[in-house]
Scaffold this active site. Structure first.
Site, PDB file in Angstrom:
ATOM      1  N   GLU A 226     -17.745 -22.645   9.286  1.00 29.41           N
ATOM      2  CA  GLU A 226     -16.870 -23.552   9.818  1.00 29.41           C
ATOM      3  C   GLU A 226     -17.341 -25.242   9.542  1.00 29.41           C
ATOM      4  O   GLU A 226     -18.746 -25.364   9.850  1.00 29.41           O
ATOM      5  CB  GLU A 226     -16.765 -23.599  11.553  1.00 29.41           C
ATOM      6  CG  GLU A 226     -15.976 -24.704  12.105  1.00 29.41           C
ATOM      7  CD  GLU A 226     -15.864 -24.315  13.517  1.00 29.41           C
ATOM      8  OE1 GLU A 226     -15.895 -23.314  14.044  1.00 29.41           O
ATOM      9  OE2 GLU A 226     -15.327 -25.389  14.190  1.00 29.41           O
TER      10      GLU A 226
ATOM     11  N   LYS B 141     -17.233 -22.250  23.520  1.00 35.21           N
ATOM     12  CA  LYS B 141     -17.205 -21.963  22.173  1.00 35.21           C
ATOM     13  C   LYS B 141     -17.904 -23.109  21.431  1.00 35.21           C
ATOM     14  O   LYS B 141     -18.538 -22.713  20.141  1.00 35.21           O
ATOM     15  CB  LYS B 141     -15.575 -21.847  21.718  1.00 35.21           C
ATOM     16  CG  LYS B 141     -15.281 -21.171  20.387  1.00 35.21           C
ATOM     17  CD  LYS B 141     -15.149 -22.156  19.154  1.00 35.21           C
ATOM     18  CE  LYS B 141     -14.892 -21.569  18.022  1.00 35.21           C
ATOM     19  NZ  LYS B 141     -15.067 -22.522  16.829  1.00 35.21           N
TER      20      LYS B 141
ATOM     21  N   ASP C  49     -28.314  -9.874  16.279  1.00 34.14           N
ATOM     22  CA  ASP C  49     -26.895  -9.354  16.856  1.00 34.14           C
ATOM     23  C   ASP C  49     -26.078 -10.605  17.339  1.00 34.14           C
ATOM     24  O   ASP C  49     -26.285 -10.852  18.468  1.00 34.14           O
ATOM     25  CB  ASP C  49     -27.286  -8.083  17.594  1.00 34.14           C
ATOM     26  CG  ASP C  49     -26.087  -7.478  18.117  1.00 34.14           C
ATOM     27  OD1 ASP C  49     -24.801  -7.949  18.159  1.00 34.14           O
ATOM     28  OD2 ASP C  49     -26.120  -6.385  18.542  1.00 34.14           O
TER      29      ASP C  49
ATOM     30  N   HIS D 250     -13.411 -34.266  11.561  1.00 34.56           N
ATOM     31  CA  HIS D 250     -13.044 -33.329  10.732  1.00 34.56           C
ATOM     32  C   HIS D 250     -12.240 -33.804   9.193  1.00 34.56           C
ATOM     33  O   HIS D 250     -12.317 -33.252   8.385  1.00 34.56           O
ATOM     34  CB  HIS D 250     -11.946 -32.532  11.574  1.00 34.56           C
ATOM     35  CG  HIS D 250     -12.459 -31.542  12.593  1.00 34.56           C
ATOM     36  ND1 HIS D 250     -11.960 -30.687  13.333  1.00 34.56           N
ATOM     37  CD2 HIS D 250     -13.830 -31.155  12.458  1.00 34.56           C
ATOM     38  CE1 HIS D 250     -12.784 -29.823  14.177  1.00 34.56           C
ATOM     39  NE2 HIS D 250     -13.986 -30.255  13.472  1.00 34.56           N
TER      40      HIS D 250
HETATM   41  C1  MEV Z   1     -14.317 -26.258  17.480  1.00 34.31           C
HETATM   42  O1  MEV Z   1     -14.938 -25.218  16.924  1.00 34.31           O
HETATM   43  C2  MEV Z   1     -15.422 -26.351  18.835  1.00 34.31           C
HETATM   44  C3  MEV Z   1     -14.600 -27.612  19.910  1.00 34.31           C
HETATM   45  O2  MEV Z   1     -13.355 -27.356  20.339  1.00 34.31           O
HETATM   46  C4  MEV Z   1     -15.453 -27.647  21.082  1.00 34.31           C
HETATM   47  C5  MEV Z   1     -15.389 -28.150  22.447  1.00 34.31           C
HETATM   48  O3  MEV Z   1     -13.842 -28.483  22.451  1.00 34.31           O
HETATM   49  O4  MEV Z   1     -16.190 -28.537  23.267  1.00 34.31           O
HETATM   50  C6  MEV Z   1     -14.536 -28.763  19.447  1.00 34.31           C
END
Ligand code: MEV
Length: 448
Positions: free
Chosen positions: A108, A286, A302, A400
């Site tokens: 990513e 995430k 793992d 990004h």
């Molecule tokens: C993207 O990979 C992760 C985010 O969505 C995390 C978040 O929203 O805090 C930017």
């Protein structure tokens, strides 16, 4: 007398070496400016110097196929090849007063840059401080068909010493090094099929992730548990909700570093959303995993165990919530914490088999699995801060966008200063397309 003098001298030399190592660590600086402008070879040379990597280690990292076919074929079934991903280093990390370059494997974009950026902000005020609760894994034994589960529970507790003895006989090496089964917990739970007695073996697995050790113990002790309870032992397997194997990290980021108290408030408000709402918490967490998994993967651990443990821990209160906390302290600065299960190991598994994982561990210079876990937690905290700061201020797309522009300019064939100019132009004009990158490159070449 001579022996005594030699011993004292040896001790003094040892102290001097340790002091020297400590000073070297203190002197090491994981903060580089313009690191991204270097070529991958130049970056590797810098990382190798920082981490004390040999030429062989460097070759392992740069080759991309250090895992030979034979090893791969023994790792999993039906092997037909190998799969490579980019390996990078997270910069600027200071953890417990020591600087680290963090090996990160990810597909990513933005993740490594964002973690490095957050770590840079944190280091201005001392970086991250970490701790852990030890390396205690849980193995579960499910006992069914017990008419008097509460009575059985007490009988199991009465037999604790015998249970520990049976379990520890299975792993004398672990016991020799100070690990092994230490305690147990018995729970009576209500299920769709009536009451069940669940036994938790609490095993100190030291520097191993410990799955094999605890699963072996659970299987070995199950017949004895059947004997003393009159029940039937069903599942015998570790729990990934490793609540006795937590890693913790904290940081204080100065409001000035963030751009003012207003930004602190924005970050705290962004956190409040995640703390209150599972839909947001899933994405927030995430973002934390964006930092955690690349280090888990780089060190051959793992990733699924860490993911499942993290998300289960995030819902341990009965409601899924954030794994981090962000508050404002009395000075108006931002204070952040993270706490999550961290079942990672340094011995066994892919960590010992995969040559690149071994070099990644060497890069970190960690002496124990718990130290590795703490570093990973700090990276998760940094990653989360970077994401919510961006979301709460300029939005995530701008950052990004420039990385995307950089990727496209690379595909178009741009390098060095020309690349920087093309990226700048595409981003400022909000025209980030491969055709435009190619067009701009042609323009620059014609101008030469
Ligand atoms: C993207 O990979 C992760 C985010 O969505 C995390 C978040 O929203 O805090 C930017």
């Amino acid at each position: 007398m001579l022996l005594y003098i030699l011993l004292i001298q040896g001790f003094i030399n040892y102290q001097a070496i340790m002091l020297c190592n400590e000073r070297m660590n203190e002197m090491k600086n994981s903060s580089y400016s313009g690191f991204y402008k270097l070529s991958p070879e130049e970056r590797l040379a810098e990382a190798a110097e920082f981490c004390g990597l040999s030429e062989e280690d460097k070759a392992v990292i740069s080759s991309g196929n250090s895992l030979d076919m034979d090893k791969a074929d023994h790792m999993i079934e039906n092997v037909i090849g190998r799969f490579t991903l980019p390996m990078a280093v997270g910069l600027n990390f200071t953890i417990n007063g020591k600087d680290y370059l963090i090996p990160m494997v990810s597909e990513e974009p933005s993740v490594v840059a964002a973690a490095s950026n957050a770590a840079k902000m944190a280091r201005e005020n001392g970086g991250f401080y970490t701790s852990n609760t030890g390396a205690i894994m849980i193995a579960q034994i499910q006992l069914i068909d017990i008419p008097n589960p509460n009575f059985a529970k007490i009988k199991i507790y009465e037999n604790k010493s015998k249970i520990i003895e049976i379990c520890n006989e299975k792993d004398p090496t672990l016991v020799k090094f100070g690990g092994g089964m230490e305690d147990l917990e018995v729970r009576v739970i209500d299920t769709l099929q009536g009451k069940m007695v669940i036994v938790h073996l609490k095993v100190n697995t030291l520097d191993a992730m410990g799955a094999n050790a605890v699963n072996t113990m659970a299987e070995a002790v199950a017949p004895f548990l059947e004997e003393i309870t009159g029940g039937k032992a069903y599942l015998r397997i570790l729990s990934n909700l490793a609540v006795h194997r937590l890693a913790r990290a904290r940081t204080v980021i100065k409001k000035e570093t963030l751009g003012g108290e207003e930004i602190v408030d924005k970050i705290v408000t962004a956190y409040a959303f995640a703390a209150a709402d599972p839909f947001r918490a899933a994405t927030h967490n995430k973002g934390i995993m964006n930092g955690i998994i690349p280090v888990v993967l780089a060190t051959g651990n793992d990733t699924r165990a860490i993911e499942s443990g993290a998300h289960a821990y995030a819902s341990i209160s009965g409601k899924y919530t954030s794994l981090t906390t962000w508050e404002k302290n009395a000075d108006g600065d931002l204070v952040g914490t993270i706490e999550l299960p961290m079942a990672v190991g340094l011995v066994g598994g892919a960590t010992k088999i995969h040559p690149t994982a071994q070099v990644a561990v060497k890069m970190l210079g960690v002496k124990s699995a718990t130290e590795l876990g703490e570093i990973i937690a700090a990276v998760g905290l940094a990653q989360n801060m970077a994401a919510i700061k961006a979301l709460a201020t300029e939005g995530i797309q701008r950052g990004h966008m420039s990385l995307h522009a950089r990727n496209l300019a690379t595909v178009a064939g741009a390098k060095g200063e020309v690349m920087e100019e093309i990226v700048k132009k595409m981003v400022s004009e909000k025209n980030v397309r491969l055709e435009y990158a190619q067009e701009l490159l042609k323009e620059y070449e014609n101008r030469k």
